[in-house]
Design a protein around this motif. Sequence first.
Motif, mmCIF file in Angstrom:
data_model
loop_
_atom_site.group_PDB
_atom_site.id
_atom_site.type_symbol
_atom_site.label_atom_id
_atom_site.label_comp_id
_atom_site.label_asym_id
_atom_site.label_seq_id
_atom_site.Cartn_x
_atom_site.Cartn_y
_atom_site.Cartn_z
ATOM 1 N N TYR A 37 -7.594 -4.155 -2.307
ATOM 2 C CA TYR A 37 -8.144 -5.450 -1.893
ATOM 3 C C TYR A 37 -8.520 -6.214 -3.156
ATOM 4 C CZ TYR A 37 -12.519 -2.857 -2.554
ATOM 5 O OH TYR A 37 -13.526 -2.078 -3.074
ATOM 6 N N VAL A 88 -8.459 3.762 -0.904
ATOM 7 C CA VAL A 88 -8.685 2.312 -0.901
ATOM 8 C C VAL A 88 -9.345 1.936 -2.215
ATOM 9 C CG1 VAL A 88 -9.864 0.427 0.308
ATOM 10 C CG2 VAL A 88 -8.988 2.382 1.593
ATOM 11 N N ALA A 96 -8.166 -3.872 4.019
ATOM 12 C CA ALA A 96 -7.603 -2.805 3.174
ATOM 13 C C ALA A 96 -8.099 -1.436 3.630
ATOM 14 C CB ALA A 96 -7.974 -3.058 1.716
ATOM 15 N N SER A 131 -4.325 1.544 -0.942
ATOM 16 C CA SER A 131 -4.546 0.301 -0.204
ATOM 17 C C SER A 131 -5.557 -0.546 -0.976
ATOM 18 C CB SER A 131 -5.063 0.620 1.208
ATOM 19 O OG SER A 131 -5.275 -0.588 1.917
ATOM 20 N N ALA A 150 0.841 -1.207 0.000
ATOM 21 C CA ALA A 150 0.000 0.000 0.000
ATOM 22 C C ALA A 150 0.875 1.257 0.000
ATOM 23 C CB ALA A 150 -0.935 -0.013 1.215
#
Length: 303
Positions: free
Chosen positions: A185, A243, A232, A183, A177
């Motif tokens: 996922y 994110v 995340a 970040s 990240a």
Amino acid sequence: MRVFVTGASGWIGSATVDELLAAGHEVTGLARSDASAAALQAKGVRVCRGDLDDLASIRAGVEAAEAVIHLANKHDWSNPAASSAAERAAVQTIGDALAGTGRPFLLAAGVAGLTLGRPAAESDPSPFHGPDSPRGGSENLALEYADRGVHAVSLRFAPTVHGAGDHGFIAAIAAVARAKDVSGYPGDGTNRWAAVHRSDAARLVALGLAKAPAGTRLHAVAEEGIPTRDIAEAIGRALGLPVTSIALDDVQDHFGWIGTFFGMDLAATSTVTQELLGWVPTGPTLIDDINTGAYSPRTPTAG
Ligand SMILES: NC(=O)c1ccc[n+]([C@@H]2O[C@H](COP(=O)([O-])OP(=O)(O)OC[C@H]3O[C@@H](n4cnc5c(N)ncnc54)[C@H](OP(=O)(O)O)[C@@H]3O)[C@@H](O)[C@H]2O)c1
């Protein structure tokens, strides 16, 4: 008991050693470097100098002990086959040295690949057999020694054994990240990871040594499954980063080696373990740890 611990200087091992010492055991740790030896000696642990590639050193440590806890692992993510081969050779060496003694042999394992579409339970046997399988098929190899007079017990750790100072999987995801300024996922982020705080995992190992019957598979799992999207989002908040979903086809490219694991559903239960050992996890949750800065240490600023 005189307990020989491989990986005694590691993340789980160092906390486990503290639990063993507190329970009155005499601990000898395998150490491959001066730094690891010094860290062990500083807390009253005897040192057996050696390496996973030096099987004679492992055999010597085992033969002088009344119980063995095997936590060392090369964790060479650029060459998993080398880690698996070393793991299998170590387990075989320990098992052979303990055969016929009835002595406890606890070894580290994981929950990856045990089940599809549902959380793994202690009753789910590992499908991995033989040297070419993940971790060299070491869990099954070790448990087979139960038929040869070894009190073998498997310690299946959740994919994240978390806490401040962790350099494992969540630290690797947080590092990605930071490096990518986002970040991520995998996909819709609904695949889940089981989790356990390091203090609870270490307590479980000591309880397993005291109480688990031969052939037992223990689950060091406090939280059954946290969606990777939640993980995340917590990392994004902690690091002040946006994110985002990473398309499943891009997960490997984006995350590198940790993508293999972050893309998997790694949920697991520990009901049987908790009942068997009277083990009640009490440590912080994974999200608590991320929220309170375990994966976002402040860097000292100049001046
Ligand atoms: N942490 C997790 O979330 C997690 C999850 C599932 C399973 N596991 C398994 O649990 C076990 C312990 O994990 P951990 O997180 O505590 O690992 P770790 O912090 O990376 O520690 C690994 C230990 O192995 C030792 N080691 C590495 N290479 C060695 C070699 N060639 N010869 C001798 N010793 C060697 C290290 O010694 P040095 O201190 O000298 O480097 C250290 O003591 C491993 O089998 C791991 O795969 C961990």
